[in-house]
Design a protein around this motif. Structure first.
Motif, PDB file in Angstrom:
ATOM      1  N   ARG A   1       0.836  -1.207   0.000  1.00 59.92           N
ATOM      2  CA  ARG A   1       0.000   0.000   0.000  1.00 59.92           C
ATOM      3  C   ARG A   1       0.868   1.253   0.000  1.00 59.92           C
ATOM      4  NH1 ARG A   1      -2.349   3.718   3.475  1.00 59.92           N
ATOM      5  NH2 ARG A   1      -1.472   2.778   5.346  1.00 59.92           N
ATOM      6  N   HIS A   2       1.928   1.228   0.795  1.00 60.42           N
ATOM      7  CA  HIS A   2       2.827   2.385   0.846  1.00 60.42           C
ATOM      8  C   HIS A   2       3.482   2.610  -0.510  1.00 60.42           C
ATOM      9  CE1 HIS A   2       5.600   5.334   2.502  1.00 60.42           C
ATOM     10  NE2 HIS A   2       6.598   4.661   1.977  1.00 60.42           N
ATOM     11  N   GLN A   3       3.878   1.539  -1.191  1.00 57.73           N
ATOM     12  CA  GLN A   3       4.494   1.666  -2.511  1.00 57.73           C
ATOM     13  C   GLN A   3       3.555   2.345  -3.510  1.00 57.73           C
ATOM     14  OE1 GLN A   3       5.524  -2.506  -3.105  1.00 57.73           O
ATOM     15  NE2 GLN A   3       7.696  -1.959  -3.147  1.00 57.73           N
ATOM     16  N   THR A   4       2.267   2.011  -3.440  1.00 60.46           N
ATOM     17  CA  THR A   4       1.306   2.589  -4.389  1.00 60.46           C
ATOM     18  C   THR A   4       1.085   4.077  -4.144  1.00 60.46           C
ATOM     19  OG1 THR A   4      -0.677   2.124  -3.038  1.00 60.46           O
ATOM     20  CG2 THR A   4       0.100   0.374  -4.517  1.00 60.46           C
ATOM     21  N   GLN A   5       1.422   4.554  -2.954  1.00 64.93           N
ATOM     22  CA  GLN A   5       1.208   5.962  -2.609  1.00 64.93           C
ATOM     23  C   GLN A   5       2.430   6.824  -2.864  1.00 64.93           C
ATOM     24  OE1 GLN A   5       0.031   5.493   1.510  1.00 64.93           O
ATOM     25  NE2 GLN A   5      -2.136   5.601   0.971  1.00 64.93           N
ATOM     26  N   THR A   6       3.544   6.204  -3.226  1.00 61.14           N
ATOM     27  CA  THR A   6       4.792   6.964  -3.351  1.00 61.14           C
ATOM     28  C   THR A   6       5.420   6.796  -4.730  1.00 61.14           C
ATOM     29  OG1 THR A   6       6.018   5.103  -2.368  1.00 61.14           O
ATOM     30  CG2 THR A   6       5.311   6.872  -0.894  1.00 61.14           C
ATOM     31  N   GLY A   7       4.602   6.470  -5.732  1.00 61.86           N
ATOM     32  CA  GLY A   7       5.114   6.314  -7.088  1.00 61.86           C
ATOM     33  C   GLY A   7       5.452   7.650  -7.716  1.00 61.86           C
ATOM     34  N   ALA A   8       5.933   7.580  -8.963  1.00 58.37           N
ATOM     35  CA  ALA A   8       6.331   8.810  -9.669  1.00 58.37           C
ATOM     36  C   ALA A   8       5.150   9.733  -9.894  1.00 58.37           C
ATOM     37  CB  ALA A   8       6.975   8.443 -11.005  1.00 58.37           C
ATOM     38  N   GLN A   9       3.953   9.172 -10.089  1.00 64.21           N
ATOM     39  CA  GLN A   9       2.757   9.982 -10.297  1.00 64.21           C
ATOM     40  C   GLN A   9       1.627   9.415  -9.431  1.00 64.21           C
ATOM     41  OE1 GLN A   9       2.424  10.072 -14.719  1.00 64.21           O
ATOM     42  NE2 GLN A   9       2.651  12.254 -14.447  1.00 64.21           N
ATOM     43  N   PRO A  10       1.689   9.678  -8.118  1.00 59.62           N
ATOM     44  CA  PRO A  10       0.624   9.172  -7.252  1.00 59.62           C
ATOM     45  C   PRO A  10      -0.709   9.817  -7.603  1.00 59.62           C
ATOM     46  CG  PRO A  10       1.992  10.764  -6.085  1.00 59.62           C
ATOM     47  CD  PRO A  10       2.670  10.490  -7.400  1.00 59.62           C
ATOM     48  N   GLY A  11      -1.782   9.201  -7.133  1.00 61.18           N
ATOM     49  CA  GLY A  11      -3.101   9.753  -7.380  1.00 61.18           C
ATOM     50  C   GLY A  11      -3.722   9.315  -8.683  1.00 61.18           C
ATOM     51  N   GLY A  12      -3.081   8.369  -9.380  1.00 61.10           N
ATOM     52  CA  GLY A  12      -3.662   7.825 -10.591  1.00 61.10           C
ATOM     53  C   GLY A  12      -3.571   8.721 -11.805  1.00 61.10           C
ATOM     54  N   LEU A  13      -2.756   9.788 -11.750  1.00 57.26           N
ATOM     55  CA  LEU A  13      -2.739  10.773 -12.833  1.00 57.26           C
ATOM     56  C   LEU A  13      -2.254  10.173 -14.147  1.00 57.26           C
ATOM     57  CD1 LEU A  13      -3.198  13.659 -13.752  1.00 57.26           C
ATOM     58  CD2 LEU A  13      -0.883  14.212 -12.975  1.00 57.26           C
ATOM     59  N   LYS A  14      -1.199   9.361 -14.107  1.00 59.09           N
ATOM     60  CA  LYS A  14      -0.670   8.777 -15.339  1.00 59.09           C
ATOM     61  C   LYS A  14      -1.708   7.877 -15.995  1.00 59.09           C
ATOM     62  CE  LYS A  14       3.357   6.299 -17.148  1.00 59.09           C
ATOM     63  NZ  LYS A  14       4.658   5.674 -16.794  1.00 59.09           N
ATOM     64  N   ALA A  15      -2.352   7.029 -15.194  1.00 64.78           N
ATOM     65  CA  ALA A  15      -3.387   6.146 -15.733  1.00 64.78           C
ATOM     66  C   ALA A  15      -4.578   6.952 -16.228  1.00 64.78           C
ATOM     67  CB  ALA A  15      -3.828   5.141 -14.677  1.00 64.78           C
ATOM     68  N   TRP A  16      -4.930   8.014 -15.497  1.00 69.43           N
ATOM     69  CA  TRP A  16      -6.094   8.820 -15.890  1.00 69.43           C
ATOM     70  C   TRP A  16      -5.898   9.454 -17.254  1.00 69.43           C
ATOM     71  CZ3 TRP A  16     -10.940   9.173 -15.464  1.00 69.43           C
ATOM     72  CH2 TRP A  16     -11.644  10.347 -15.777  1.00 69.43           C
ATOM     73  N   ARG A  17      -4.692   9.900 -17.553  1.00 71.09           N
ATOM     74  CA  ARG A  17      -4.425  10.476 -18.871  1.00 71.09           C
ATOM     75  C   ARG A  17      -4.687   9.443 -19.974  1.00 71.09           C
ATOM     76  NH1 ARG A  17       1.107  13.384 -16.819  1.00 71.09           N
ATOM     77  NH2 ARG A  17       0.167  15.331 -16.076  1.00 71.09           N
ATOM     78  N   ALA A  18      -4.320   8.198 -19.711  1.00 68.45           N
ATOM     79  CA  ALA A  18      -4.575   7.139 -20.689  1.00 68.45           C
ATOM     80  C   ALA A  18      -6.074   6.884 -20.823  1.00 68.45           C
ATOM     81  CB  ALA A  18      -3.854   5.862 -20.278  1.00 68.45           C
ATOM     82  N   TYR A  19      -6.783   6.886 -19.693  1.00 68.51           N
ATOM     83  CA  TYR A  19      -8.232   6.683 -19.744  1.00 68.51           C
ATOM     84  C   TYR A  19      -8.921   7.836 -20.482  1.00 68.51           C
ATOM     85  CZ  TYR A  19      -8.035   2.784 -16.415  1.00 68.51           C
ATOM     86  OH  TYR A  19      -7.799   1.587 -15.803  1.00 68.51           O
ATOM     87  N   ARG A  20      -8.435   9.054 -20.279  1.00 72.19           N
ATOM     88  CA  ARG A  20      -9.030  10.190 -20.988  1.00 72.19           C
ATOM     89  C   ARG A  20      -8.846  10.046 -22.494  1.00 72.19           C
ATOM     90  NH1 ARG A  20     -10.441  15.327 -18.694  1.00 72.19           N
ATOM     91  NH2 ARG A  20     -10.656  15.910 -20.881  1.00 72.19           N
ATOM     92  N   ARG A  21      -7.730   9.471 -22.916  1.00 70.55           N
ATOM     93  CA  ARG A  21      -7.533   9.262 -24.353  1.00 70.55           C
ATOM     94  C   ARG A  21      -8.567   8.280 -24.904  1.00 70.55           C
ATOM     95  NH1 ARG A  21      -2.013   9.460 -22.699  1.00 70.55           N
ATOM     96  NH2 ARG A  21      -1.754   7.194 -22.804  1.00 70.55           N
ATOM     97  N   ILE A  22      -8.940   7.288 -24.103  1.00 74.95           N
ATOM     98  CA  ILE A  22      -9.998   6.362 -24.510  1.00 74.95           C
ATOM     99  C   ILE A  22     -11.308   7.120 -24.666  1.00 74.95           C
ATOM    100  CG2 ILE A  22     -11.399   4.394 -23.776  1.00 74.95           C
ATOM    101  CD1 ILE A  22      -8.927   3.291 -22.374  1.00 74.95           C
ATOM    102  N   ALA A  23     -11.630   7.959 -23.680  1.00 72.29           N
ATOM    103  CA  ALA A  23     -12.870   8.735 -23.732  1.00 72.29           C
ATOM    104  C   ALA A  23     -12.890   9.660 -24.946  1.00 72.29           C
ATOM    105  CB  ALA A  23     -13.040   9.544 -22.446  1.00 72.29           C
ATOM    106  N   ASP A  24     -11.776  10.320 -25.222  1.00 71.17           N
ATOM    107  CA  ASP A  24     -11.704  11.230 -26.364  1.00 71.17           C
ATOM    108  C   ASP A  24     -11.960  10.494 -27.675  1.00 71.17           C
ATOM    109  OD1 ASP A  24     -11.086  13.301 -24.651  1.00 71.17           O
ATOM    110  OD2 ASP A  24      -8.936  13.253 -25.060  1.00 71.17           O
ATOM    111  N   ALA A  25     -11.462   9.277 -27.774  1.00 68.35           N
ATOM    112  CA  ALA A  25     -11.586   8.527 -29.018  1.00 68.35           C
ATOM    113  C   ALA A  25     -12.972   7.908 -29.198  1.00 68.35           C
ATOM    114  CB  ALA A  25     -10.524   7.422 -29.064  1.00 68.35           C
ATOM    115  N   LEU A  26     -13.579   7.454 -28.104  1.00 71.07           N
ATOM    116  CA  LEU A  26     -14.813   6.673 -28.220  1.00 71.07           C
ATOM    117  C   LEU A  26     -16.088   7.486 -28.037  1.00 71.07           C
ATOM    118  CD1 LEU A  26     -13.856   3.364 -26.353  1.00 71.07           C
ATOM    119  CD2 LEU A  26     -13.785   3.865 -28.807  1.00 71.07           C
ATOM    120  N   PHE A  27     -16.065   8.480 -27.140  1.00 69.79           N
ATOM    121  CA  PHE A  27     -17.294   9.240 -26.880  1.00 69.79           C
ATOM    122  C   PHE A  27     -16.972  10.699 -26.595  1.00 69.79           C
ATOM    123  CE2 PHE A  27     -15.833   7.541 -22.874  1.00 69.79           C
ATOM    124  CZ  PHE A  27     -15.864   6.142 -23.022  1.00 69.79           C
ATOM    125  N   PRO A  28     -16.528  11.440 -27.607  1.00 74.82           N
ATOM    126  CA  PRO A  28     -16.075  12.819 -27.410  1.00 74.82           C
ATOM    127  C   PRO A  28     -17.178  13.786 -26.993  1.00 74.82           C
ATOM    128  CG  PRO A  28     -16.172  12.280 -29.744  1.00 74.82           C
ATOM    129  CD  PRO A  28     -16.346  10.993 -29.003  1.00 74.82           C
TER     130      PRO A  28
END
Length: 258
Positions: A227-254
């Motif tokens: 749990r501690h490892q997941t909170q201290t990554g290079a981009q905590p808070g899911g920001l890196k993954a969220w950018r990828a998810y937003r790209r899915i949203a942009d492509a499929l349902f703009p």
């Protein structure tokens, strides 16, 4: 198909601050992605997000709409008393949504987004006596941060707010027994990525239990360290993954951006 493209909502872009509009777009993407991944349960689930620079106001989905229909302009701004502060497409907010989310937003100033879902896996784990087990890496990020709230019927009574506040405490996840799940985060990105991880955790637990094989239980020390490892990554808070998810949203349902 971008279902939301067939529904016209009056644009609110010129009526709200740039920060609120950006949050509305993030939130609309969150709704669409949850529907896309199959996590939505008809019109009875809800997500809220605290309005930037307005700590006593939050956005929530309007009653009567599927997540796949929502866009930035369709979200409803309300205050802690449930008063609607901008025109709602249907004129209503789900009463249970108000009870649950106003309790969370009032009790936890650190929470800026809350996601309440009724997924099959999430409800199944909510009905298990021991609740969430830490069989996988995805679940370990919630170790020590999971609460449980006993079922009291449909959450329409304001009196339940106190119990929700008590049972949520400082946790990330709250299982509503025999009902569903609530995940909270410091941002929409964090709450969404936590929701995805929780759903995978519940699915993995059910699959592991169904296998009938003897299961390995990692030690509490390993779970806490993970749990501690997941909170201290290079981009905590899911920001890196969220950018990828937003790209899915942009492509499929703009249309969510409108």
């Amino acid at each position: 198909m971008d279902l939301g493209a067939h529904i016209q909502f009056q644009s609110l872009k010129d009526q709200v601050s740039p920060a609120e509009w950006e949050m509305r777009q993030d939130m609309a993407a969150c709704f669409r992605l949850i529907e896309h991944f199959g996590y939505n349960g008809t019109i009875n689930n809800h997500i809220s997000a605290r309005v930037p620079d307005e700590p006593d106001h939050f956005l929530i989905n309007p009653g009567g709409y599927m997540f796949s229909e929502l866009c930035a302009s369709s979200l409803v701004k309300i205050d802690m008393a449930g008063r609607i502060l901008n025109p709602a497409p249907t004129g209503i907010v789900n009463p249970a949504g108000y009870v649950i989310h106003s309790a969370i937003m009032a009790a936890r100033p650190d929470v800026h987004c809350a996601v309440h879902l009724h997924t099959i896996a999430g409800v199944a784990i909510s009905a298990q006596q021991e609740g969430l087990k830490f069989y996988c890496q995805e679940s370990m990020r919630f170790f020590g941060k999971v609460g449980y709230h006993d079922y009291e019927g449909i959450s329409r009574d304001n009196s339940e707010r106190e119990a929700i506040e008590r049972d949520l405490k400082d946790n990330i996840v709250l299982f509503l027994r025999n009902h569903g799940t609530i995940v909270v985060g410091s941002s929409i990105a964090e709450a969404f990525t936590y929701s995805v991880n929780l759903e995978r955790s519940c699915q993995i637990q059910l699959a592991a239990q169904q296998s009938g094989a003897a299961l390995i239980h990692p030690s509490p020390e390993i779970c806490e360290a993970t749990r501690h490892q997941t909170q201290t990554g290079a981009q905590p808070g899911g920001l890196k993954a969220w950018r990828a998810y937003r790209r899915i949203a942009d492509a499929l349902f703009p249309s969510y951006l409108n």
